[in-house]
Design an enzyme around this catalytic site. Structure first.
Site, PDB file in Angstrom:
ATOM      1  N   THR A   1       0.857  -1.192   0.000  1.00  0.00           N
ATOM      2  CA  THR A   1       0.000   0.000   0.000  1.00  0.00           C
ATOM      3  C   THR A   1       0.890   1.238   0.000  1.00  0.00           C
ATOM      4  O   THR A   1       1.662   1.446   0.931  1.00  0.00           O
ATOM      5  CB  THR A   1      -0.895  -0.002   1.257  1.00  0.00           C
ATOM      6  OG1 THR A   1      -1.649  -1.203   1.241  1.00  0.00           O
ATOM      7  CG2 THR A   1      -1.829   1.195   1.268  1.00  0.00           C
TER       8      THR A   1
ATOM      9  N   PHE B   1      -6.158  -6.504  -0.907  1.00  0.00           N
ATOM     10  CA  PHE B   1      -7.209  -6.225   0.080  1.00  0.00           C
ATOM     11  C   PHE B   1      -7.382  -7.361   1.076  1.00  0.00           C
ATOM     12  O   PHE B   1      -8.416  -7.464   1.726  1.00  0.00           O
ATOM     13  CB  PHE B   1      -8.546  -5.975  -0.634  1.00  0.00           C
ATOM     14  CG  PHE B   1      -8.524  -4.732  -1.484  1.00  0.00           C
ATOM     15  CD1 PHE B   1      -8.838  -3.492  -0.938  1.00  0.00           C
ATOM     16  CD2 PHE B   1      -8.164  -4.796  -2.824  1.00  0.00           C
ATOM     17  CE1 PHE B   1      -8.791  -2.342  -1.718  1.00  0.00           C
ATOM     18  CE2 PHE B   1      -8.116  -3.659  -3.609  1.00  0.00           C
ATOM     19  CZ  PHE B   1      -8.437  -2.426  -3.063  1.00  0.00           C
ATOM     20  N   LEU B   2      -6.395  -8.254   1.175  1.00  0.00           N
ATOM     21  CA  LEU B   2      -6.642  -9.415   2.027  1.00  0.00           C
ATOM     22  C   LEU B   2      -6.643  -9.067   3.515  1.00  0.00           C
ATOM     23  O   LEU B   2      -5.956  -8.157   3.957  1.00  0.00           O
ATOM     24  CB  LEU B   2      -5.660 -10.544   1.728  1.00  0.00           C
ATOM     25  CG  LEU B   2      -4.179 -10.268   1.621  1.00  0.00           C
ATOM     26  CD1 LEU B   2      -3.519 -10.307   2.967  1.00  0.00           C
ATOM     27  CD2 LEU B   2      -3.587 -11.301   0.697  1.00  0.00           C
ATOM     28  N   ARG B   3      -7.464  -9.826   4.249  1.00  0.00           N
ATOM     29  CA  ARG B   3      -7.566  -9.634   5.694  1.00  0.00           C
ATOM     30  C   ARG B   3      -6.702 -10.664   6.397  1.00  0.00           C
ATOM     31  O   ARG B   3      -6.633 -11.812   5.961  1.00  0.00           O
ATOM     32  CB  ARG B   3      -9.015  -9.860   6.161  1.00  0.00           C
ATOM     33  CG  ARG B   3      -9.979  -8.815   5.706  1.00  0.00           C
ATOM     34  CD  ARG B   3     -11.402  -9.316   5.881  1.00  0.00           C
ATOM     35  NE  ARG B   3     -11.641 -10.490   5.039  1.00  0.00           N
ATOM     36  CZ  ARG B   3     -12.764 -11.223   5.076  1.00  0.00           C
ATOM     37  NH1 ARG B   3     -13.729 -10.906   5.920  1.00  0.00           N
ATOM     38  NH2 ARG B   3     -12.923 -12.265   4.283  1.00  0.00           N
TER      39      ARG B   3
ATOM     40  N   PHE C   1     -19.027  -4.948   8.582  1.00  0.00           N
ATOM     41  CA  PHE C   1     -18.205  -3.946   9.276  1.00  0.00           C
ATOM     42  C   PHE C   1     -19.020  -2.979  10.120  1.00  0.00           C
ATOM     43  O   PHE C   1     -18.684  -1.816  10.272  1.00  0.00           O
ATOM     44  CB  PHE C   1     -17.275  -3.224   8.290  1.00  0.00           C
ATOM     45  CG  PHE C   1     -16.018  -4.014   8.075  1.00  0.00           C
ATOM     46  CD1 PHE C   1     -16.071  -5.234   7.428  1.00  0.00           C
ATOM     47  CD2 PHE C   1     -14.803  -3.595   8.574  1.00  0.00           C
ATOM     48  CE1 PHE C   1     -14.937  -6.022   7.279  1.00  0.00           C
ATOM     49  CE2 PHE C   1     -13.655  -4.366   8.427  1.00  0.00           C
ATOM     50  CZ  PHE C   1     -13.725  -5.586   7.773  1.00  0.00           C
ATOM     51  N   LEU C   2     -20.118  -3.504  10.675  1.00  0.00           N
ATOM     52  CA  LEU C   2     -20.898  -2.721  11.638  1.00  0.00           C
ATOM     53  C   LEU C   2     -20.923  -3.461  12.964  1.00  0.00           C
ATOM     54  O   LEU C   2     -21.914  -3.421  13.683  1.00  0.00           O
ATOM     55  CB  LEU C   2     -22.325  -2.500  11.122  1.00  0.00           C
ATOM     56  CG  LEU C   2     -22.504  -1.437  10.034  1.00  0.00           C
ATOM     57  CD1 LEU C   2     -23.961  -1.325   9.622  1.00  0.00           C
ATOM     58  CD2 LEU C   2     -21.984  -0.068  10.498  1.00  0.00           C
TER      59      LEU C   2
ATOM     60  N   GLY D   1      -7.767  -2.158  15.032  1.00  0.00           N
ATOM     61  CA  GLY D   1      -6.306  -2.166  15.150  1.00  0.00           C
ATOM     62  C   GLY D   1      -5.735  -2.846  13.926  1.00  0.00           C
ATOM     63  O   GLY D   1      -6.362  -2.866  12.873  1.00  0.00           O
TER      64      GLY D   1
ATOM     65  N   CYS E   1      -3.152  -2.414   9.036  1.00  0.00           N
ATOM     66  CA  CYS E   1      -3.604  -1.633   7.876  1.00  0.00           C
ATOM     67  C   CYS E   1      -4.432  -0.400   8.234  1.00  0.00           C
ATOM     68  O   CYS E   1      -4.044   0.711   7.885  1.00  0.00           O
ATOM     69  CB  CYS E   1      -4.406  -2.516   6.937  1.00  0.00           C
ATOM     70  SG  CYS E   1      -3.366  -3.676   6.061  1.00  0.00           S
TER      71      CYS E   1
HETATM   72  C1  UDX Z   1      -8.026  -4.859   6.714  1.00  0.00           C
HETATM   73  C2  UDX Z   1      -8.934  -4.824   5.474  1.00  0.00           C
HETATM   74  O1  UDX Z   1     -10.161  -5.504   5.767  1.00  0.00           O
HETATM   75  C3  UDX Z   1      -8.238  -5.435   4.278  1.00  0.00           C
HETATM   76  O2  UDX Z   1      -9.055  -5.323   3.121  1.00  0.00           O
HETATM   77  C4  UDX Z   1      -6.912  -4.692   4.069  1.00  0.00           C
HETATM   78  O3  UDX Z   1      -6.194  -5.195   2.989  1.00  0.00           O
HETATM   79  C5  UDX Z   1      -6.066  -4.769   5.320  1.00  0.00           C
HETATM   80  O4  UDX Z   1      -6.802  -4.240   6.422  1.00  0.00           O
HETATM   81  P1  UDX Z   1      -7.338  -6.633   8.566  1.00  0.00           P
HETATM   82  O5  UDX Z   1      -6.602  -5.510   9.213  1.00  0.00           O
HETATM   83  O6  UDX Z   1      -6.649  -7.928   8.413  1.00  0.00           O
HETATM   84  O7  UDX Z   1      -7.824  -6.205   7.096  1.00  0.00           O
HETATM   85  O8  UDX Z   1      -8.653  -6.931   9.428  1.00  0.00           O
HETATM   86  P2  UDX Z   1     -10.213  -6.593   9.389  1.00  0.00           P
HETATM   87  O9  UDX Z   1     -10.945  -7.855   9.477  1.00  0.00           O
HETATM   88  O10 UDX Z   1     -10.575  -5.666   8.321  1.00  0.00           O
HETATM   89  O11 UDX Z   1     -10.377  -5.865  10.814  1.00  0.00           O
HETATM   90  C6  UDX Z   1      -9.666  -4.661  11.117  1.00  0.00           C
HETATM   91  C7  UDX Z   1      -9.999  -4.190  12.507  1.00  0.00           C
HETATM   92  O12 UDX Z   1     -11.346  -3.745  12.575  1.00  0.00           O
HETATM   93  C8  UDX Z   1      -9.871  -5.256  13.603  1.00  0.00           C
HETATM   94  O13 UDX Z   1      -9.326  -4.668  14.743  1.00  0.00           O
HETATM   95  C9  UDX Z   1     -11.302  -5.697  13.833  1.00  0.00           C
HETATM   96  O14 UDX Z   1     -11.506  -6.210  15.113  1.00  0.00           O
HETATM   97  C10 UDX Z   1     -12.038  -4.386  13.622  1.00  0.00           C
HETATM   98  N1  UDX Z   1     -13.442  -4.562  13.226  1.00  0.00           N
HETATM   99  C11 UDX Z   1     -13.741  -5.077  11.994  1.00  0.00           C
HETATM  100  C12 UDX Z   1     -14.454  -4.149  14.066  1.00  0.00           C
HETATM  101  O15 UDX Z   1     -14.204  -3.662  15.186  1.00  0.00           O
HETATM  102  N2  UDX Z   1     -15.748  -4.256  13.635  1.00  0.00           N
HETATM  103  C13 UDX Z   1     -16.084  -4.760  12.435  1.00  0.00           C
HETATM  104  O16 UDX Z   1     -17.292  -4.817  12.123  1.00  0.00           O
HETATM  105  C14 UDX Z   1     -15.049  -5.200  11.575  1.00  0.00           C
END
Ligand code: UDX
Length: 433
Positions: free
Chosen positions: A123, A152-154, A252-253, A260, A263
């Site tokens: 990125t 965009f992988l998680r 994502f709600l 944290g 990314c």
């Molecule tokens: C993220 C993006 O989803 C991904 O597309 C990008 O390439 C990298 O960053 P990641 O950091 O692995 O991926 O995790 P993700 O599942 O997106 O969660 C990120 C943070 O948000 C976590 O701390 C998670 O606990 C929090 N989260 C996510 C919430 O608090 N609520 C939600 O509804 C979703």
């Protein structure tokens, strides 16, 4: 695919890209400066915990489509397509640190023996791909193309995400490079994965805009959760009903202790920084960054209120990673929460299925680590859930009841059944309900 591909960097993005692309039938050399990492990878040992990764690693090593090397010069010279998958961490200013990208760019320029495509997976701030073009052009007359292909992988779902992306973004100016990229991703194209072809700057911005938007969505629901607690509403029903509106979507709600990971925090800061640099108002993103920091403190304060009111001395924390299915502690809310709790000299007993080694580096002997969740909970006055591991969702509550000294549970992820717990005599404190 006849072209040879090399992927520079074997961190999350680089390694999953190398493994995934070789599984698509491409010939891949994964390269890293870290010799120990490369030696382990050759044996099929992954440097990161990620569900499914070692299975795919072994399978592709065995097929001989995937190899690993420390020799970056030779790997570049042998390859036509070079993916850059090195880290772009935050500098103190919030700006992305491009030193690794720049150093790799220079190495590519030095080894540009014939036409090559340089593909940026890391990125990188808007303008970086153009900078790469300018930098290589200033060093060599050889022909090349630069392509922006953000990932965009998680974490925890990296393998699934790589093979089933919602879309593939390819910023690319040249037809020649486009044809080769189409070939690299032939498997996904056959699978009807949507491809977005655009210019370099658009591709760069799609990545930042997507992550910042998701971070905003989480932050929004966290604030609604905090309000729900005050007024007696149930944030899960609010989120569910909001999500029934197709324009909003339910994803994502989910409320929690703040986002944290490697990314969202880094990319939101970098986007705010791009706005500052170009004098464009990014106040919304800046508010999200601030509100997310506040969310972690809000959770710590809620816990503090609880232990002060109940004269609590020993606290058990289940979950340290920033989310489930990863050992990653980067910018995990648990760091802020535990540091706040340590100010009050509590005894803190912790367990996490995967991230305890990383936690030890951060907290040292200030907290007590337990390999088993039940040992962590033993004699605790208060139990706090910080990460939504399945192990904790299905935890044996009867056993917890017998082991705990107190009866209060704070569930920052809403993974337990509050009604059942209350029937069993627990005081259950949920998030936003
Ligand atoms: C993220 C993006 O989803 C991904 O597309 C990008 O390439 C990298 O960053 P990641 O950091 O692995 O991926 O995790 P993700 O599942 O997106 O969660 C990120 C943070 O948000 C976590 O701390 C998670 O606990 C929090 N989260 C996510 C919430 O608090 N609520 C939600 O509804 C979703």
């Amino acid at each position: 695919m006849s072209e040879k591909i090399c992927v520079i960097g074997t961190g999350y993005v680089g390694l999953v890209t190398a493994i995934g692309l070789s599984d698509f039938g491409n010939h891949i050399i994964g390269v890293d400066v870290d010799t120990a990492k490369i030696e382990n990878l050759k044996k099929g040992i992954s440097p990161i915990y990620e569900p499914g990764i070692e299975e795919y690693l072994l399978r592709n090593l065995k097929s001989k489509r995937l190899e690993f090397s420390n020799d970056i010069d030779e790997s570049i010279r042998k390859s036509t397509v070079i993916f850059i998958g090195v880290g772009t961490p935050s500098l103190k200013s919030g700006e992305a640190d491009l030193s690794q990208v720049i150093s790799v760019t220079d190495t590519i320029a030095e080894n540009l023996n014939e036409y090559k495509i340089i593909v940026t997976k890391s990125t990188v701030p808007v303008g970086t791909n153009q900078m790469i073009i300018d930098r290589i052009k200033s060093k060599t007359d050889k022909t090349f193309d630069v392509v922006s292909n953000p990932e965009f992988l998680r974490e925890g779902k990296a393998i699934i995400d790589f093979f089933n992306p919602d879309r593939v973004i390819i910023g690319c100016k040249s037809d020649k490079a486009r044809k080769i990229m189409e070939d690299v991703y032939r498997t996904l194209r056959i699978n009807q994965t949507p491809f977005v072809w655009c210019n370099l700057e658009t591709a760069e911005l799609i990545k930042y805009a997507s992550n910042a938007f998701l971070a905003t969505k989480i932050t929004f629901i966290n604030q609604i959760a905090n309000l729900s607690e005050k007024i007696g509403a149930d944030v899960h029903l609010v989120a569910k009903a909001m999500g029934m509106d197709g324009r909003i979507s339910q994803k994502f709600l989910h409320p929690g202790p703040g986002y944290g990971g490697s990314c969202f925090p880094k990319d939101t800061r970098a986007l705010a920084n791009i706005g500052n640099r170009l004098n464009v108002d990014m106040s919304l993103v800046k508010e999200v960054i601030k509100a997310n920091e506040n969310q972690k403190l809000f959770v710590a304060e809620k816990i503090r209120k609880c232990y002060k009111n109940n004269n609590i001395k020993t606290v058990a924390i289940l979950g340290l990673a920033f989310k489930a299915e990863t050992d990653d502690m980067r910018e995990s809310p648990s760091i802020v929460v535990i540091n706040e709790l340590l100010k009050d000299n509590l005894i803190i007993k912790v367990n996490d299925p995967k991230s305890m080694d990383n936690a030890k580096i951060i907290f040292g002997d200030k907290i007590k680590y337990f390999e088993n969740e039940f040992d962590a909970v033993k004699d605790a006055d208060l139990l706090i859930i910080l990460t939504e591991w399945n192990e904790y969702r299905n935890i044996d509550i009867n056993r917890i009841k017998k082991l705990m000294n107190g009866n209060i549970i704070i569930d920052t992820r809403n993974i337990l059944d509050g009604k059942e717990l209350e029937k069993m005599g627990f005081k259950y404190i949920a998030t936003g309900r």
